[in-house]
Structures are given as structure tokens and as C-alpha cells.
Design an enzyme around this catalytic site. Structure first.
Site, PDB file in Angstrom:
ATOM      1  NE  ARG A  71      63.067   6.657 -37.592  1.00 50.71           N
ATOM      2  CZ  ARG A  71      64.065   6.899 -38.132  1.00 50.71           C
ATOM      3  NH1 ARG A  71      65.225   6.452 -38.684  1.00 50.71           N
ATOM      4  NH2 ARG A  71      63.673   8.414 -38.293  1.00 50.71           N
TER       5      ARG A  71
ATOM      6  CB  SER B 245      59.353  10.618 -32.666  1.00 49.72           C
ATOM      7  OG  SER B 245      59.676   9.243 -32.480  1.00 49.72           O
TER       8      SER B 245
ATOM      9  CE  LYS C 130      70.029  16.346 -37.875  1.00 50.25           C
ATOM     10  NZ  LYS C 130      71.430  16.463 -37.595  1.00 50.25           N
TER      11      LYS C 130
END
Length: 216
Positions: free
Chosen positions: A44, A113, A142
Site C-alpha cells: 500500500r 477496506s 492513517k
């Protein structure tokens, strides 16, 4: 905890990458994490050019192939196909799961997700193979701002979802046991390993707790 199919083997312990958090080389950390028990690497990496992402994915594919570990690519179906990855992980801005399935085939994993029961249910109905549910706990690492769900909510989601559910968000060796108690099918971590002084030791300690829970 659900019984994992052959295709979902390795999802019990996932490392999600973020090179911006690493103080050392990402691929070196991945090697250590795999030595410590990681079964799937989820690549990612935002902000890379297509060529740079392909080269990184190819390097990690070689690492995971040698160690019999799965590689999942976030969002980029083209990169996943090009390097022979084991699957693709989708989000709310990604292509529909059905379209991705037609591109990668039936033998590849498709993850999604989710951040709520409603999102998890929609993902399951779309035909994905597993979901990550997050954030379980508060975490500074995040790019979204959501209220932590907490382990009680994760447990409620588990009761309603029939595909594997992987918990993510602020999980580390100090709190992984209470997350496992909620019944999740797997644990995904980012900073617990990427920012560890000893990725292999951190991965090993978390992995041992996962195995101990499964043997109860």
C-alpha cells in the site's frame, strides 16, 4: 473464528506497508517481518509513479515467492497482474469488485477496506474474499479520520459477516489478545512492525499470540 479456505491461508497475520514510516529499507523490514511470522504482505504505497510501484512490487514479489508468503496489491490491478501477485485490495474509490474479478480471475484474492458493519455487508455482497475492518483503536498512522470502533463493535460485525474479517488499526503486541478475543479471523498491522526497533521480534511476539489463541 472462521475456518480459512486454502486461498485465504496467510491472512491470519498481514503486514500493510507504508514506506514513509520506515527508518530503514522497506524490503529489509519485510524480510524480517516474514521471518517473524507474517503470512501476507499488502503493498500500500501511495505517491509512487507506475514504474516505481511496479519495480517495488516486483522486488517484494520475489521476496514473498521465495518465502511462500502472499502478496496483495492495493487498488492497482494492473500492477498486481504484472507481478503475479496473489490478489488485490480495494477501497471505496476502487473499481467494483465484479470488474476486478473479471480481470484477475477466480483464483486471486480480492479484499476490501471497510469501516462499519454496513460497508462490510456491502463488500461481502459484492463478492470479495475478505475484508479489513478499521480502525479498531486510535492510531496516528492513517490518512482518514474515523472514530475507533473498539473491540465490542468488531465482535458485533463478526457475528454478521461470513467471509474472513481482518482487524486493523492501532494493533500491537500489547493489545492483540483482546482483539483476538473478539473472534476476528486475522490481524493486520502497520506501525507495530514498520516502526519497531526490531521488526522480527515484534512480528514474532504478535505471531506467537495469534498461534496461542488458535490453539485454545
Amino acid at each position: 473464528m472462521k475456518i480459512m479456505s486454502d486461498s485465504s491461508e496467510g491472512l491470519g497475520f498481514i503486514l500493510i506497508t507504508d514506506r514513509k514510516l520506515c527508518e530503514t529499507n522497506l524490503t529489509d523490514i519485510i524480510k524480517q517481518a516474514i521471518e517473524g511470522g507474517i503470512g501476507t504482505v499488502q503493498l500500500r504505497e501511495k505517491g509512487l509513479s507506475t514504474v516505481a510501484l511496479y519495480r517495488l512490487a516486483k522486488e517484494i514479489r520475489e521476496i514473498t515467492d521465495k518465502r511462500n508468503v502472499k502478496l496483495i496489491i492495493n487498488d492497482r490491478v494492473d500492477i498486481a497482474i504484472a507481478v503475479g501477485a496473489d490478489g488485490v485490495h480495494l477501497g471505496w474509490q476502487s473499481m467494483e469488485a465484479g470488474i476486478v474479478r473479471s480481470m484477475v480471475g477466480q483464483d486471486k484474492l480480492i479484499g476490501f477496506s471497510a469501516h462499519s458493519l454496513a460497508e462490510a455487508e456491502r463488500a461481502e455482497n459484492s463478492g470479495v474474499d475478505y475484508i479489513t475492518i478499521s480502525p479498531v483503536f486510535d492510531t496516528a498512522n492513517k490518512d482518514y479520520y474515523l472514530t475507533p470502533l473498539g473491540v465490542d463493535e468488531i465482535g458485533k460485525i463478526m457475528e454478521q459477516i461470513n467471509i474472513p474479517v481482518i482487524a486493523l488499526g492501532g494493533i500491537n503486541e500489547n493489545n492483540v489478545n483482546i482483539v483476538l478475543d473478539s473472534g476476528v479471523d486475522g490481524i493486520a498491522v502497520i506501525s507495530a512492525i514498520l516502526q519497531s526497533d526490531s521488526p522480527v521480534q515484534s512480528a514474532t511476539r504478535i505471531y506467537r499470540k495469534i498461534i496461542e489463541f488458535k490453539l485454545k
